[in-house]
Motif scaffolding. Structure first.
Motif, mmCIF file in Angstrom:
data_model
loop_
_atom_site.group_PDB
_atom_site.id
_atom_site.type_symbol
_atom_site.label_atom_id
_atom_site.label_comp_id
_atom_site.label_asym_id
_atom_site.label_seq_id
_atom_site.Cartn_x
_atom_site.Cartn_y
_atom_site.Cartn_z
ATOM 1 N N GLN A 1 0.823 -1.225 0.000
ATOM 2 C CA GLN A 1 0.000 0.000 0.000
ATOM 3 C C GLN A 1 0.851 1.266 0.000
ATOM 4 N N MET A 2 2.155 1.110 0.255
ATOM 5 C CA MET A 2 3.041 2.290 0.169
ATOM 6 C C MET A 2 3.103 2.825 -1.262
ATOM 7 N N MET A 3 2.891 1.943 -2.221
ATOM 8 C CA MET A 3 2.926 2.341 -3.638
ATOM 9 C C MET A 3 1.750 3.275 -3.929
ATOM 10 N N VAL A 4 1.999 4.347 -4.680
ATOM 11 C CA VAL A 4 0.913 5.314 -4.882
ATOM 12 C C VAL A 4 -0.256 4.736 -5.669
ATOM 13 N N GLY A 5 -0.010 3.803 -6.578
ATOM 14 C CA GLY A 5 -1.086 3.191 -7.344
ATOM 15 C C GLY A 5 -1.541 4.054 -8.518
ATOM 16 N N ILE B 1 11.665 11.546 -3.098
ATOM 17 C CA ILE B 1 12.217 11.045 -1.834
ATOM 18 C C ILE B 1 11.336 9.876 -1.412
ATOM 19 N N GLY B 2 11.835 8.656 -1.607
ATOM 20 C CA GLY B 2 11.065 7.445 -1.334
ATOM 21 C C GLY B 2 10.665 6.733 -2.613
ATOM 22 N N THR B 3 11.541 5.851 -3.106
ATOM 23 C CA THR B 3 11.323 5.162 -4.387
ATOM 24 C C THR B 3 10.396 3.974 -4.259
ATOM 25 N N TYR C 1 7.105 2.632 -8.722
ATOM 26 C CA TYR C 1 5.851 2.944 -9.430
ATOM 27 C C TYR C 1 5.682 4.455 -9.639
ATOM 28 N N SER C 2 5.887 5.238 -8.603
ATOM 29 C CA SER C 2 5.676 6.696 -8.749
ATOM 30 C C SER C 2 6.762 7.316 -9.621
ATOM 31 N N ALA C 3 7.994 6.832 -9.507
ATOM 32 C CA ALA C 3 9.081 7.367 -10.348
ATOM 33 C C ALA C 3 8.764 7.131 -11.822
ATOM 34 N N CYS D 1 15.361 8.820 -4.408
ATOM 35 C CA CYS D 1 16.176 8.429 -3.244
ATOM 36 C C CYS D 1 15.511 7.268 -2.506
ATOM 37 N N GLU D 2 16.290 6.245 -2.207
ATOM 38 C CA GLU D 2 15.751 5.068 -1.500
ATOM 39 C C GLU D 2 16.791 4.530 -0.520
ATOM 40 N N LEU D 3 16.346 4.227 0.689
ATOM 41 C CA LEU D 3 17.236 3.707 1.729
ATOM 42 C C LEU D 3 17.453 2.197 1.582
ATOM 43 N N ASN D 4 16.402 1.494 1.230
ATOM 44 C CA ASN D 4 16.412 0.029 1.258
ATOM 45 C C ASN D 4 16.952 -0.540 -0.067
ATOM 46 N N GLU E 1 16.967 -3.503 -1.307
ATOM 47 C CA GLU E 1 16.052 -4.437 -1.997
ATOM 48 C C GLU E 1 14.984 -3.678 -2.768
ATOM 49 N N HIS E 2 14.462 -2.624 -2.158
ATOM 50 C CA HIS E 2 13.476 -1.804 -2.867
ATOM 51 C C HIS E 2 14.125 -1.180 -4.111
ATOM 52 N N ALA E 3 15.321 -0.646 -3.905
ATOM 53 C CA ALA E 3 16.022 0.010 -5.023
ATOM 54 C C ALA E 3 16.286 -0.977 -6.150
ATOM 55 N N PRO F 1 20.432 7.133 2.907
ATOM 56 C CA PRO F 1 19.499 8.031 3.588
ATOM 57 C C PRO F 1 19.257 9.270 2.708
ATOM 58 N N ALA F 2 17.990 9.589 2.480
ATOM 59 C CA ALA F 2 17.664 10.646 1.517
ATOM 60 C C ALA F 2 18.317 11.980 1.864
ATOM 61 N N LEU F 3 18.393 12.291 3.161
ATOM 62 C CA LEU F 3 18.968 13.599 3.522
ATOM 63 C C LEU F 3 20.426 13.692 3.093
ATOM 64 N N ILE G 1 7.686 14.102 -2.063
ATOM 65 C CA ILE G 1 8.150 13.612 -0.758
ATOM 66 C C ILE G 1 7.248 12.459 -0.327
ATOM 67 N N ASP G 2 7.860 11.263 -0.182
ATOM 68 C CA ASP G 2 7.060 10.065 0.115
ATOM 69 C C ASP G 2 7.933 9.018 0.805
ATOM 70 N N ALA G 3 8.662 9.432 1.852
ATOM 71 C CA ALA G 3 9.513 8.462 2.573
ATOM 72 C C ALA G 3 9.102 8.440 4.049
ATOM 73 N N ASP G 4 10.060 8.273 4.954
ATOM 74 C CA ASP G 4 9.770 8.150 6.387
ATOM 75 C C ASP G 4 9.170 9.455 6.929
ATOM 76 N N LYS G 5 8.036 9.308 7.588
ATOM 77 C CA LYS G 5 7.250 10.492 7.982
ATOM 78 C C LYS G 5 7.955 11.395 9.011
ATOM 79 N N ALA H 1 12.332 17.773 7.816
ATOM 80 C CA ALA H 1 13.725 17.950 7.377
ATOM 81 C C ALA H 1 13.804 17.916 5.849
ATOM 82 N N TYR H 2 13.061 17.002 5.227
ATOM 83 C CA TYR H 2 13.041 16.960 3.752
ATOM 84 C C TYR H 2 12.508 18.285 3.207
ATOM 85 N N TYR H 3 11.434 18.735 3.809
ATOM 86 C CA TYR H 3 10.801 19.976 3.336
ATOM 87 C C TYR H 3 11.762 21.162 3.442
HETATM 88 C C1 LIG Z 1 5.880 5.113 0.913
HETATM 89 S S1 LIG Z 1 7.268 4.285 0.246
HETATM 90 C C2 LIG Z 1 7.490 5.097 -1.295
HETATM 91 C C3 LIG Z 1 6.455 4.693 -2.295
HETATM 92 C C4 LIG Z 1 6.768 5.112 -3.718
HETATM 93 N N1 LIG Z 1 6.808 6.550 -3.837
HETATM 94 C C5 LIG Z 1 5.740 4.514 -4.653
HETATM 95 O O1 LIG Z 1 4.759 5.166 -4.947
HETATM 96 O O2 LIG Z 1 5.904 3.343 -5.015
HETATM 97 C C6 LIG Z 1 8.563 4.951 1.231
HETATM 98 C C7 LIG Z 1 9.946 4.453 0.837
HETATM 99 O O3 LIG Z 1 10.896 5.305 1.515
HETATM 100 C C8 LIG Z 1 11.995 4.520 1.894
HETATM 101 N N2 LIG Z 1 12.706 5.217 2.983
HETATM 102 C C9 LIG Z 1 12.450 5.181 4.306
HETATM 103 N N3 LIG Z 1 13.315 5.950 4.972
HETATM 104 C C10 LIG Z 1 14.143 6.507 4.050
HETATM 105 C C11 LIG Z 1 15.257 7.384 4.113
HETATM 106 N N4 LIG Z 1 15.706 7.865 5.287
HETATM 107 N N5 LIG Z 1 15.862 7.721 2.962
HETATM 108 C C12 LIG Z 1 15.427 7.243 1.770
HETATM 109 N N6 LIG Z 1 14.369 6.415 1.650
HETATM 110 C C13 LIG Z 1 13.745 6.036 2.774
HETATM 111 C C14 LIG Z 1 11.392 3.187 2.278
HETATM 112 O O4 LIG Z 1 12.343 2.149 2.230
HETATM 113 C C15 LIG Z 1 10.271 3.031 1.250
HETATM 114 O O5 LIG Z 1 10.714 2.277 0.144
#
Ligand SMILES: C[S@@+](CC[C@H](N)C(=O)[O-])C[C@H]1O[C@@H](n2cnc3c(N)ncnc32)[C@H](O)[C@@H]1O
Length: 216
Positions: free
Chosen positions: A42-46, A68-70, A74-76, A92-95, A97-99, A121-123, A138-142, A147-149
């Motif tokens: 459900q993190m994927m925007v769809g 910020i948050g790959t 899907y969204s990229a 930008c992606e931290l994980n 496996e996701h990347a 880390p995106a920052l 902006i779509d990563a860790d809440k 800080a992202y903003y």
């Molecule tokens: C909500 S998902 C992004 C969904 C994506 N935009 C999409 O629509 O498919 C958030 C992503 O941010 C990554 N993330 C979490 N903390 C992060 C950080 N500090 N820096 C970069 N990416 C991070 C997570 O691993 C996760 O893959």
């Protein structure tokens, strides 16, 4: 107490998706692969929000996009569809496996030469970026949203737009007693943007809420 839906209104959301231009076949495949890959799909925007992001990138005429948050890309890939011939998107992606999954689908797309996935880390990644961006998603860790903003506002090109996802936190921002870290961070973020005289903003009730922000 009534169970809270995870999106604003599932039926109207579905109706809106059904009356929105279709996504390309590769994105339909990626969406299914993402559902198979992760219980956090459900993190994927769809489809609906993905088409919305593409529309925004097109409307702005963005040549440089920062995400910020790959997650799985899907969204990229949705936003990349609207880039011009010289357009570029950094995501930008931290994980790792996701990347890796995102990269595998980006490689199969028509936008492999336009999208760059930066792992870390995106920052930290953002500190290494030069120049201005026309569109930022902006779509990563809440807890890091503020800080992202703050990092992104000075990087915004004239006429540029920031889109921020999940500003409703599944409606939990409405509950003043809610102490969940993400919800507390999001309420603080939403209040900060509203009070920030550098920008104007519109909170759009699409999916889990998207705030659009531009400098004034
Ligand atoms: C909500 S998902 C992004 C969904 C994506 N935009 C999409 O629509 O498919 C958030 C992503 O941010 C990554 N993330 C979490 N903390 C992060 C950080 N500090 N820096 C970069 N990416 C991070 C997570 O691993 C996760 O893959």
């Amino acid at each position: 107490m009534r169970a809270m839906p995870d999106i604003t209104d599932p039926e109207i959301e579905q109706y809106a998706a059904d009356h929105t231009s279709p996504e390309p076949a590769l994105l339909t495949e990626l969406a299914q692969a993402t559902r198979d890959f992760s219980s956090w799909h459900q993190m994927m925007v769809g489809r609906l929000e993905g088409r919305f992001l593409k529309m925004l990138v097109a409307a702005v005429g963005a040549q440089r996009v920062l995400e910020i948050g790959t997650f799985t890309g899907y969204s990229a890939l949705s936003m990349a569809e609207a880039l011009g011939a010289d357009g570029r998107l950094i995501t930008c992606e931290l994980n790792p496996e996701h990347a890796a999954m995102a990269r595998s689908y980006i490689a199969r797309s028509a936008y492999a030469d336009k999208i760059e996935v930066r792992v870390g880390p995106a920052l930290e990644t953002m500190r290494s970026l030069d120049g201005e961006f026309d569109f930022v998603f902006i779509d990563a860790d809440k807890p890091s949203y503020l800080a992202y903003y703050e990092a992104v506002v000075p990087m915004l090109a004239p006429g540029g737009l920031i889109a921020v996802d999940n500003v409703f936190q599944a409606r939990r921002v409405l509950d003043a007693a809610e102490e969940n870290e993400n919800v507390v961070a999001m309420r603080r973020f939403n209040d900060r943007v509203l009070a920030d005289e550098r920008v104007e903003s519109v909170m759009v009730p699409i999916r889990d809420g998207v705030t659009l922000i531009r400098r004034v």
